[in-house]
Design a protein around this motif. Structure first.
Motif, PDB file in Angstrom:
ATOM      1  N   UNK A   1       3.967   5.570   5.873  1.00 52.84           N
ATOM      2  CA  UNK A   1       3.704   4.212   6.335  1.00 52.84           C
ATOM      3  C   UNK A   1       2.845   3.492   5.298  1.00 52.84           C
ATOM      4  N   UNK A   2       3.391   2.471   4.672  1.00 56.79           N
ATOM      5  CA  UNK A   2       2.633   1.598   3.780  1.00 56.79           C
ATOM      6  C   UNK A   2       2.680   0.204   4.377  1.00 56.79           C
ATOM      7  N   UNK A   3       1.523  -0.272   4.841  1.00 54.51           N
ATOM      8  CA  UNK A   3       1.480  -1.506   5.624  1.00 54.51           C
ATOM      9  C   UNK A   3       0.447  -2.433   5.004  1.00 54.51           C
ATOM     10  N   UNK A   4       0.929  -3.465   4.313  1.00 60.88           N
ATOM     11  CA  UNK A   4       0.064  -4.419   3.622  1.00 60.88           C
ATOM     12  C   UNK A   4       0.541  -5.826   3.973  1.00 60.88           C
ATOM     13  N   UNK A   5      -0.392  -6.712   4.322  1.00 56.69           N
ATOM     14  CA  UNK A   5      -0.017  -8.087   4.615  1.00 56.69           C
ATOM     15  C   UNK A   5      -1.172  -9.028   4.308  1.00 56.69           C
ATOM     16  N   UNK A   6      -0.822 -10.326   4.211  1.00 52.35           N
ATOM     17  CA  UNK A   6      -1.825 -11.387   4.073  1.00 52.35           C
ATOM     18  C   UNK A   6      -2.786 -11.084   2.932  1.00 52.35           C
ATOM     19  N   UNK A   7      -2.235 -10.961   1.750  1.00 52.35           N
ATOM     20  CA  UNK A   7      -3.002 -10.583   0.572  1.00 52.35           C
ATOM     21  C   UNK A   7      -2.458 -11.326  -0.636  1.00 52.35           C
ATOM     22  N   UNK A   8      -3.315 -11.649  -1.555  1.00 55.67           N
ATOM     23  CA  UNK A   8      -2.889 -12.260  -2.815  1.00 55.67           C
ATOM     24  C   UNK A   8      -2.975 -11.216  -3.926  1.00 55.67           C
ATOM     25  N   UNK A   9      -2.356 -11.540  -5.042  1.00 59.29           N
ATOM     26  CA  UNK A   9      -2.470 -10.670  -6.203  1.00 59.29           C
ATOM     27  C   UNK A   9      -1.361  -9.658  -6.351  1.00 59.29           C
ATOM     28  N   UNK A  10      -0.429  -9.603  -5.396  1.00 62.76           N
ATOM     29  CA  UNK A  10       0.722  -8.701  -5.526  1.00 62.76           C
ATOM     30  C   UNK A  10       1.903  -9.569  -5.944  1.00 62.76           C
ATOM     31  N   UNK A  11       2.085  -9.698  -7.235  1.00 66.94           N
ATOM     32  CA  UNK A  11       3.055 -10.675  -7.743  1.00 66.94           C
ATOM     33  C   UNK A  11       4.475 -10.145  -7.820  1.00 66.94           C
ATOM     34  N   UNK A  12       4.610  -8.846  -7.986  1.00 63.67           N
ATOM     35  CA  UNK A  12       5.956  -8.277  -8.101  1.00 63.67           C
ATOM     36  C   UNK A  12       6.088  -7.065  -7.203  1.00 63.67           C
ATOM     37  N   UNK A  13       7.310  -6.668  -6.954  1.00 59.78           N
ATOM     38  CA  UNK A  13       7.587  -5.574  -6.029  1.00 59.78           C
ATOM     39  C   UNK A  13       7.107  -4.248  -6.637  1.00 59.78           C
ATOM     40  N   UNK A  14       6.292  -3.490  -5.896  1.00 53.68           N
ATOM     41  CA  UNK A  14       5.830  -2.201  -6.419  1.00 53.68           C
ATOM     42  C   UNK A  14       6.953  -1.175  -6.430  1.00 53.68           C
ATOM     43  N   UNK A  15       6.820  -0.180  -7.281  1.00 52.98           N
ATOM     44  CA  UNK A  15       7.821   0.885  -7.375  1.00 52.98           C
ATOM     45  C   UNK A  15       7.408   2.021  -6.452  1.00 52.98           C
ATOM     46  N   UNK A  16       7.871   1.967  -5.208  1.00 51.21           N
ATOM     47  CA  UNK A  16       7.492   2.945  -4.189  1.00 51.21           C
ATOM     48  C   UNK A  16       8.236   4.252  -4.450  1.00 51.21           C
ATOM     49  N   UNK A  17       7.482   5.317  -4.736  1.00 47.28           N
ATOM     50  CA  UNK A  17       8.114   6.596  -5.085  1.00 47.28           C
ATOM     51  C   UNK A  17       8.505   7.429  -3.873  1.00 47.28           C
ATOM     52  N   UNK A  18       7.763   7.301  -2.776  1.00 49.57           N
ATOM     53  CA  UNK A  18       7.940   8.216  -1.644  1.00 49.57           C
ATOM     54  C   UNK A  18       9.368   8.185  -1.099  1.00 49.57           C
ATOM     55  N   UNK A  19       9.927   9.376  -0.934  1.00 52.42           N
ATOM     56  CA  UNK A  19      11.245   9.512  -0.307  1.00 52.42           C
ATOM     57  C   UNK A  19      11.131   9.776   1.190  1.00 52.42           C
ATOM     58  N   UNK A  20       9.891   9.830   1.709  1.00 58.02           N
ATOM     59  CA  UNK A  20       9.681  10.046   3.147  1.00 58.02           C
ATOM     60  C   UNK A  20       9.147   8.785   3.812  1.00 58.02           C
ATOM     61  N   UNK A  21       9.160   7.667   3.086  1.00 58.66           N
ATOM     62  CA  UNK A  21       8.660   6.412   3.641  1.00 58.66           C
ATOM     63  C   UNK A  21       9.519   5.997   4.825  1.00 58.66           C
ATOM     64  N   UNK A  22       8.873   5.708   5.955  1.00 57.58           N
ATOM     65  CA  UNK A  22       9.569   5.318   7.178  1.00 57.58           C
ATOM     66  C   UNK A  22       9.335   3.855   7.518  1.00 57.58           C
ATOM     67  N   UNK A  23       8.124   3.371   7.273  1.00 55.46           N
ATOM     68  CA  UNK A  23       7.774   1.989   7.584  1.00 55.46           C
ATOM     69  C   UNK A  23       7.138   1.352   6.351  1.00 55.46           C
ATOM     70  N   UNK A  24       7.776   0.330   5.825  1.00 58.38           N
ATOM     71  CA  UNK A  24       7.275  -0.373   4.653  1.00 58.38           C
ATOM     72  C   UNK A  24       7.095  -1.840   5.006  1.00 58.38           C
ATOM     73  N   UNK A  25       5.849  -2.288   5.010  1.00 60.47           N
ATOM     74  CA  UNK A  25       5.525  -3.692   5.307  1.00 60.47           C
ATOM     75  C   UNK A  25       4.774  -4.268   4.116  1.00 60.47           C
ATOM     76  N   UNK A  26       5.376  -5.262   3.486  1.00 58.38           N
ATOM     77  CA  UNK A  26       4.738  -6.029   2.412  1.00 58.38           C
ATOM     78  C   UNK A  26       4.927  -7.500   2.760  1.00 58.38           C
TER      79      UNK A  26
END
Length: 384
Positions: free
Chosen positions: A264-289
């Motif tokens: 679970x990677x859950x990030x919202x309401x934030x500045x400074x993330x200009x481009x899509x990150x390269x998420x390595x995890x193959x077990x990611x179930x919930x991705x919130x950007x």
């Protein structure tokens, strides 16, 4: 004379055996000091009537409560766990207390420190006020503290550093404030740290880098400052990272994006993330950007994550077309600048719930309204 002697000896053996039988068949009982402490603890918690005369709490495995917490006696949220292995299995000590969702109106009891063997405290979802008592710092056996959803306030006491064996600390949904003490870096046994929905301020101390056993880190809905720390990328066991409206700023460090156990990677309401990150995890179930100011295309690797079931990329500045092999069960792409034709196939035949609203898609003329797809104002051709 010998007859009398043997008769007395036989009588002595019988009496000794009788009392030995009584001793070995007696039931263990809660230590008297802890039984008394329970009464004090109940008073501080705001329990008006605590019945300690109708059975030993260790064998009832619950507290018989009255007054403000009626009708909860048989609920699984009200229970006590004891260890009765002391004094040749004759003495019990309380090791766990769970009083969840019992409408307790009082304060956190400093008297809990009188339960010398207490390991777990769960007082979640009550109406408790005040701060964490300093007396708790003298409880070296504590491994688990959950105080979520109360009315607790004040700073976190630095004395919590004494909890060398603490594996979980949860104080979310309260009114705690101030900085996170540097001493928290000494809690190296922590696997779960949940500080969300409070009023914490300041930057995350560099001492937290030592919490390499963390599996859950939740600090959403606070007023922290600074950027997402690089050291989070060294928490190789981390499974859940919640940074929604935390006050922190991006970017997402590459080392964090490369964590392989993230589910679970859950990030919202934030500045400074200009481009899509390269998420390595193959077990990611919930991705919130969500609402993090990302621009550019959605990378194609996202659609091939094998167990991804929830994807929320809403309210960014994402562009480009969708090349999709797999649609997560919950997909939210609203409020971007995505374009291209949505072909009948993956989307229109999907059983997933999909939000494509407020984008620039075009649709085939044969497209009919689908209950599982939100297309409101998603097309520059048809603004209905």
């Amino acid at each position: 004379m010998w007859v009398v002697f043997w008769a007395l000896l036989l009588f002595f053996i019988i009496i000794t055996s009788f009392f030995a039988t009584l001793t070995t068949s007696a039931s263990p009982a809660l230590h008297a000091d802890e039984l008394h402490a329970l009464g004090e603890i109940a008073t501080t918690l705001g329990i008006k009537r605590l019945n300690l005369s109708d059975g030993d709490p260790c064998f009832l495995e619950t507290l018989k409560l009255g007054g403000v917490v009626s009708n909860v006696v048989n609920m699984p949220f009200n229970n006590i766990v004891c260890d009765c292995s002391f004094n040749n299995n004759m003495t019990c000590h309380i090791t766990e207390i769970f009083l969840k969702s019992t409408s307790l109106p009082g304060k956190l009891p400093p008297e809990l420190a009188k339960l010398r063997y207490l390991q777990k405290i769960d007082l979640c979802r009550n109406y408790l006020s005040g701060s964490i008592p300093m007396e708790w710092a003298s409880m070296p056996h504590l491994t688990f503290i959950s105080l979520c959803a109360n009315n607790l306030s004040g700073p976190l006491p630095p004395g919590l550093q004494n909890f060398k064996n603490l594996t979980f600390l949860g104080v979310e949904a309260n009114q705690f404030s101030g900085h996170i003490p540097d001493e928290f870096g000494n809690l190296t046994s922590l696997t779960g740290l949940e500080l969300a929905s409070n009023q914490f301020t300041g930057s995350l101390p560099s001492s937290l880098a030592r919490l390499v056993n963390l599996e859950i880190f939740r600090i959403s809905d606070n007023n922290f400052s600074g950027i997402i720390p690089e050291y989070i990328g060294n928490w190789s066991r981390l499974q859940r990272l919640d940074l929604q409206a935390s006050g922190l700023k991006g970017p997402i460090p590459d080392a964090v994006a490369r964590l392989e156990n993230l589910t679970n990677l859950i990030i919202s309401d934030m500045t400074g993330i200009n481009s899509f990150p390269n998420i390595s995890s193959q077990v990611i179930q919930n991705l919130i950007l969500r609402n993090v100011n990302m621009s550019g295309p959605i990378p194609s690797y996202i659609w091939s994550k094998p167990v991804l079931r929830s994807l929320d990329l809403s309210f960014n500045k994402l562009t480009g077309v969708l090349g999709i092999n797999l649609v997560p069960k919950l997909t939210y792409l609203t409020g971007n600048m995505l374009s291209g034709e949505i072909k009948s196939g993956v989307y229109l035949n999907s059983k997933s719930n999909i939000d494509l609203s407020y984008n620039n898609f075009s649709w085939p003329s044969s497209c009919q309204e689908r209950s599982n797809i939100n297309t409101y104002r998603s097309s520059y051709l048809n603004n209905t």
